[in-house]
Design a protein around this motif. Sequence first.
Motif, short mmCIF file in Angstrom:
data_model
loop_
_atom_site.label_atom_id
_atom_site.label_comp_id
_atom_site.label_asym_id
_atom_site.label_seq_id
_atom_site.Cartn_x
_atom_site.Cartn_y
_atom_site.Cartn_z
N LYS A 100 -5.56 11.33 2.44
CA LYS A 100 -6.91 11.26 1.85
C LYS A 100 -6.81 10.92 0.36
O LYS A 100 -7.57 10.09 -0.16
CB LYS A 100 -7.64 12.58 2.05
N GLU A 101 -5.87 11.56 -0.31
CA GLU A 101 -5.66 11.28 -1.74
C GLU A 101 -5.23 9.82 -1.95
O GLU A 101 -5.73 9.13 -2.85
CB GLU A 101 -4.59 12.23 -2.27
N LYS A 102 -4.31 9.35 -1.10
CA LYS A 102 -3.80 7.98 -1.24
C LYS A 102 -4.86 6.94 -0.86
O LYS A 102 -4.87 5.83 -1.40
CB LYS A 102 -2.56 7.79 -0.37
N ALA A 103 -5.77 7.31 0.05
CA ALA A 103 -6.85 6.40 0.39
C ALA A 103 -7.69 6.09 -0.84
O ALA A 103 -8.06 4.94 -1.09
CB ALA A 103 -7.71 6.99 1.50
N LYS A 104 -7.99 7.12 -1.62
CA LYS A 104 -8.80 6.93 -2.82
C LYS A 104 -8.05 6.14 -3.89
O LYS A 104 -8.61 5.24 -4.53
CB LYS A 104 -9.23 8.28 -3.39
N SER A 105 -6.76 6.45 -4.11
CA SER A 105 -6.02 5.71 -5.14
C SER A 105 -5.80 4.26 -4.73
O SER A 105 -5.82 3.35 -5.57
CB SER A 105 -4.68 6.41 -5.44
#
Length: 595
Positions: free
Chosen positions: A319-324
């Motif tokens: 989820k964090e990497k999706a945003k970045s």
Amino acid sequence: MKVFATILFLFISSTILWAQQQSWIRINQLGYLPEGKKVMVWVSKGNQSIKSFEVYDADNNKVAYKGKVNKIFGKYGPFERGARLDISRVQKSGRYYVKTDDGTQSPVFKINSDVYKGAADFTLRYMRQQRTLFNPYLQDSCHTHDGFTMYASSVGLPDSTHIDAGGGWHDASDYLQYSTTSANAAFHLLAAYRDFPEVFGDEKQANGLDGKNGIADVLDEAKWGLDWLLKMHPKPNMMFNQIADDRDHSGYRLPGLDSLYGRGHERPVYFIDGNPQQRGKFMNNTTGTSSTAAKFTSAFSLGYHLLKDKDQDYAALLKEKAKSAYDYAYIKPGVTQTVSVKSPYIYAEDNWVDDMELAEAMMYSLKQDPAYLDKGLNYARQEPVTPWMIRDTANHYQYYPFINLGHYELAKHTKGKEREEVIKYYKEGIEYVWNRAKDNMFYRGVPYIWCSNNLTTSFAIQTYWYKQLTGSTAYEELEQANFDWLFGVNPWGTSMVFGLPADGDTPVHPHSSLTYLHNYPLDGGLVDGPVYASIYNNLIGIQLLAEDEYAKFQSDLVVYHDDFGDYSTNEPTMDGTASLIYLLSAKEAEGQKKK
């Protein structure tokens, strides 16, 4: 001696008859669902016509159905005439064959609810075979030293800085690895599990070896891809587009023997900076960071939804990497193309707003912020129809991933006029293809460009999704025709998937070092597929190594060769196979629902 003479006579007679044969009936070698659309194709190199046909029960040779031919199609490819034989009214499970009134007889085919059972899991074999680091097929390790950076000095990594980028899948029969195709493949695998979890089994561990681990094998495979994508996006300001380049093509070898880049077994890892990069004596046409980064966003987002109940920490990272990755896509809006050093061939992706549309829809699924839907709709309006459908041509991977995945995801999150709008875009694309397809017996409206089987698979998915979104069966026969094409309803009468079905005519001589050097089968691999004869005749380095078994069915229009020497039509691809896994799982699920 008399027995030998009789056998010799029969062999010679059958060979002469085959040589004289002028008409054939092409079937889907996998078979047909009882309540599904079922159309065979009669083709002839002569000028005769047919008016009727009969369907026979293969177990008792009794007539099960009589049908009339409504239309004779004119010349197409190697054939002078053709007709579509609709036997959809035959719904009883069994084994059948068809005879036309000119005496042409089809091979035996099956009708039952299980004809596609296990096909999606079978095709997963090829994905496991493409793994790097530990390869369960070879039961050996490869590419454990990847790699050294290129073009990343802007983020403090001078050229030749070592990073850990090991993992993922080899792209095709070569050993290059591309983020754009891998992210698209991971998304299709995840979507297959999301939409049809009931069709997938659990026979493999996470490392690909035999043994159950409580997770469907397709999800294990998707996670293998996600693990690598995480390495290719190690920090918010770092994203890499590919490992290795076309120097890979200098010789045949197993992947563990790869050492072609001047640093032992390390290979170059190309950074995404949004600017043109090396393409031999030229530069590629990269204009931005969006196309690849947006695909990362979508794969990470869907991975989060499917894994959050199985591994909370891993899902949170996704989820964090999706945003970045989403933020990275906006660094410089535009397309990221691949790099080539020696040859003129690259993945010349030229569109990116479709990737952004999908990314916006998937970000909405994470954040529930309507602003993402608004932006997604804006991108949808910029490219309502995937351009190859309009133009009937494209350069290699020019309009990747061949289908606008974002329309389907947006339609699930929107209502009213906005939902109708994006569904209409799918219909417009289908109509462009249908207007070409309706004029030939195969209902062929997909262009014969390089990797035409990938386009065929994607188009079949688009027609399937249109049916799911609208309930309309208007394009059901066109959808089935594209699916049937992949398994034998084509000029050559062959399946385009290695080993599927096991008793069928399928590729046996793919363009692959594994097969060429060690005769390893590439079970489940979808080959590139037929190309225009004009393309084939102008490609560099193609030379057939054996007599062409399909010579009778080649034409000035289109060719296909089951020959190691033809990398243009007979090389399996990882991303095309992943798309096919989605399509096969949809078909298998349809069969289960009809039981």
